[in-house]
Design a protein around this motif. Structure first.
Motif, PDB file in Angstrom:
ATOM      1  N   MET A 155       0.818  -1.211   0.000  1.00 28.20           N
ATOM      2  CA  MET A 155       0.000   0.000   0.000  1.00 28.20           C
ATOM      3  C   MET A 155       0.853   1.263   0.000  1.00 28.20           C
ATOM      4  O   MET A 155       0.470   2.272  -0.609  1.00 28.20           O
ATOM      5  CB  MET A 155      -0.948   0.001   1.200  1.00 28.20           C
ATOM      6  N   MET A 276      -8.729   2.079  -4.048  1.00 27.55           N
ATOM      7  CA  MET A 276      -7.865   1.399  -3.080  1.00 27.55           C
ATOM      8  C   MET A 276      -7.219   2.385  -2.122  1.00 27.55           C
ATOM      9  O   MET A 276      -7.145   2.142  -0.911  1.00 27.55           O
ATOM     10  CB  MET A 276      -6.790   0.589  -3.820  1.00 27.55           C
ATOM     11  N   HIS A 282      -7.505  -3.430   0.153  1.00 26.62           N
ATOM     12  CA  HIS A 282      -6.496  -4.194  -0.579  1.00 26.62           C
ATOM     13  C   HIS A 282      -7.073  -4.943  -1.776  1.00 26.62           C
ATOM     14  O   HIS A 282      -6.323  -5.620  -2.492  1.00 26.62           O
ATOM     15  CB  HIS A 282      -5.809  -5.187   0.365  1.00 26.62           C
ATOM     16  N   ARG A 283      -8.379  -4.821  -1.965  1.00 26.10           N
ATOM     17  CA  ARG A 283      -8.984  -5.485  -3.126  1.00 26.10           C
ATOM     18  C   ARG A 283     -10.277  -4.772  -3.511  1.00 26.10           C
ATOM     19  O   ARG A 283     -10.942  -4.174  -2.652  1.00 26.10           O
ATOM     20  CB  ARG A 283      -9.269  -6.962  -2.844  1.00 26.10           C
ATOM     21  N   VAL A 284     -10.592  -4.843  -4.798  1.00 30.84           N
ATOM     22  CA  VAL A 284     -11.853  -4.322  -5.317  1.00 30.84           C
ATOM     23  C   VAL A 284     -12.508  -5.457  -6.070  1.00 30.84           C
ATOM     24  O   VAL A 284     -11.896  -6.048  -6.977  1.00 30.84           O
ATOM     25  CB  VAL A 284     -11.626  -3.107  -6.250  1.00 30.84           C
ATOM     26  N   THR A 298      -6.654  -7.199  -6.811  1.00 29.38           N
ATOM     27  CA  THR A 298      -5.938  -6.947  -5.565  1.00 29.38           C
ATOM     28  C   THR A 298      -4.815  -5.930  -5.781  1.00 29.38           C
ATOM     29  O   THR A 298      -4.466  -5.609  -6.930  1.00 29.38           O
ATOM     30  CB  THR A 298      -5.332  -8.249  -5.015  1.00 29.38           C
ATOM     31  N   VAL A 299      -4.237  -5.455  -4.691  1.00 31.24           N
ATOM     32  CA  VAL A 299      -3.100  -4.550  -4.797  1.00 31.24           C
ATOM     33  C   VAL A 299      -1.960  -5.236  -5.545  1.00 31.24           C
ATOM     34  O   VAL A 299      -1.268  -4.616  -6.357  1.00 31.24           O
ATOM     35  CB  VAL A 299      -2.634  -4.079  -3.402  1.00 31.24           C
TER      36      VAL A 299
END
Length: 318
Positions: A155, A276, A282-284, A298-299
């Motif tokens: 992140m 994010m 950490h995820r969409v 995910t990231v």
């Protein structure tokens, strides 16, 4: 696309000239929270919740780091080592071995691949050097500076890229997640009915080696997100809450997970990064018009697209 052409892409050029020191300095000073090797699993879960962290270096009796323990190690240990099931019914707990919460945290090192070793870099190395690791499951790296050390997480890097998106070029950021082939096969989406227990969901998470499972209602629509981080709401007194329906568990421990962040297949990568960073997720989840999950970004997936090893072209380019 050839190697020479790929090397000229704006985001690759930016990664190649940016020092890890620049990323660390942009984030500001941040305390490295460590745990002693003889700390108990229960105390580390409480620390992770208090400090809102997902990993920490484990320090030996001589003060040196002997590894890093993360939330994945704790989830694996809890759902398979602390709680045992009846062989006849996976939803029925035969025994909760509370004493195992007193296990030394050092015993969990190596449960996951990430905790087997420490990923270390000098702050004079360029950002491009860490992108391969960060885009393939390593969630944080240790960066050694001249006067101090710091951890850089996925992140941290994503926020840095977001802040410098003007240097990354528009082509990649304007491409849709579908066009960038970031939607995994629908059959690979691991989901659980919201009537099933949280424990069942966390066991599936471990068994399928994914960071989260989609929680769906009777129609198959996405209603929540269950991830390893949600174990941080559990202590000795509330351990049996894991046997409750997943929505009930999340209401008590992680209410934010009941509002999963979603997008459509046509959503541009730039919007995914915005979500994010602004929502600190950490995820969409990628959903269709009926809100049914068809993929997840995910990231790690996003960083892979920016890395020198990711495919930067869209389906339309092929």
């Amino acid at each position: 696309m050839g190697t020479n052409e790929s090397a000229q892409l704006p985001h690759h050029a930016f990664l190649a000239k940016t020092l890890l020191r620049d990323v660390a300095e942009s984030r500001g000073a941040k305390e490295i929270i460590s745990v002693q090797e003889d700390a108990t699993v229960e105390s580390v879960i409480a620390l992770f919740k208090e400090k809102d962290i997902r990993a920490a270096p484990v320090v030996g009796s001589d003060g040196s780091s002997i590894g890093i323990v993360n939330i994945w190690d704790i989830v694996c240990f809890t759902v398979f080592g602390v709680v045992e099931f009846s062989s006849a019914n996976a939803e029925h707990i035969a025994e909760v071995n509370y004493s195992r919460l007193d296990t030394k945290i050092s015993s969990l090192l190596g449960v996951s691949k990430e905790s087997e070793l420490m990923w270390e870099y000098r702050d004079t190395e360029v950002l491009h050097e860490v992108m391969d690791a960060l885009s393939k499951g390593v969630h944080r790296v240790l960066v050694h500076g001249a006067s101090s050390d710091s951890f850089l997480s996925q992140m941290d890097v994503l926020r840095f890229l977001h802040a410098h998106r003007g240097d990354l070029g528009e082509a990649l950021l304007k491409s849709s997640v579908a066009g960038l082939r970031m939607i995994r096969d629908e059959g690979k989406i691991i989901s659980i009915s919201d009537s099933h227990s949280a424990l069942d969901g966390l066991r599936r998470l471990v068994q399928h080696d994914v960071s989260a499972v989609a929680v769906t209602d009777d129609s198959g629509a996405l209603t929540a997100n269950l991830s390893g981080s949600d174990i941080r709401g559990v202590d000795r007194a509330s351990l049996e809450a894991l046997t409750k329906p997943v929505r009930v568990f999340l209401e008590a421990t992680s209410a934010g997970a009941l509002a999963p962040i979603t997008c459509l297949p046509s959503t541009p990568l730039n919007d995914i990064v915005d979500l994010m960073v602004s929502k600190h997720v950490h995820r969409v989840w990628v959903v269709d018009e009926a809100k049914k999950p068809v993929g997840v970004v995910t990231v790690s997936d996003v960083l892979y697209k920016f890395s020198p090893y990711g495919l930067s072209f869209t389906i339309e380019d092929v």
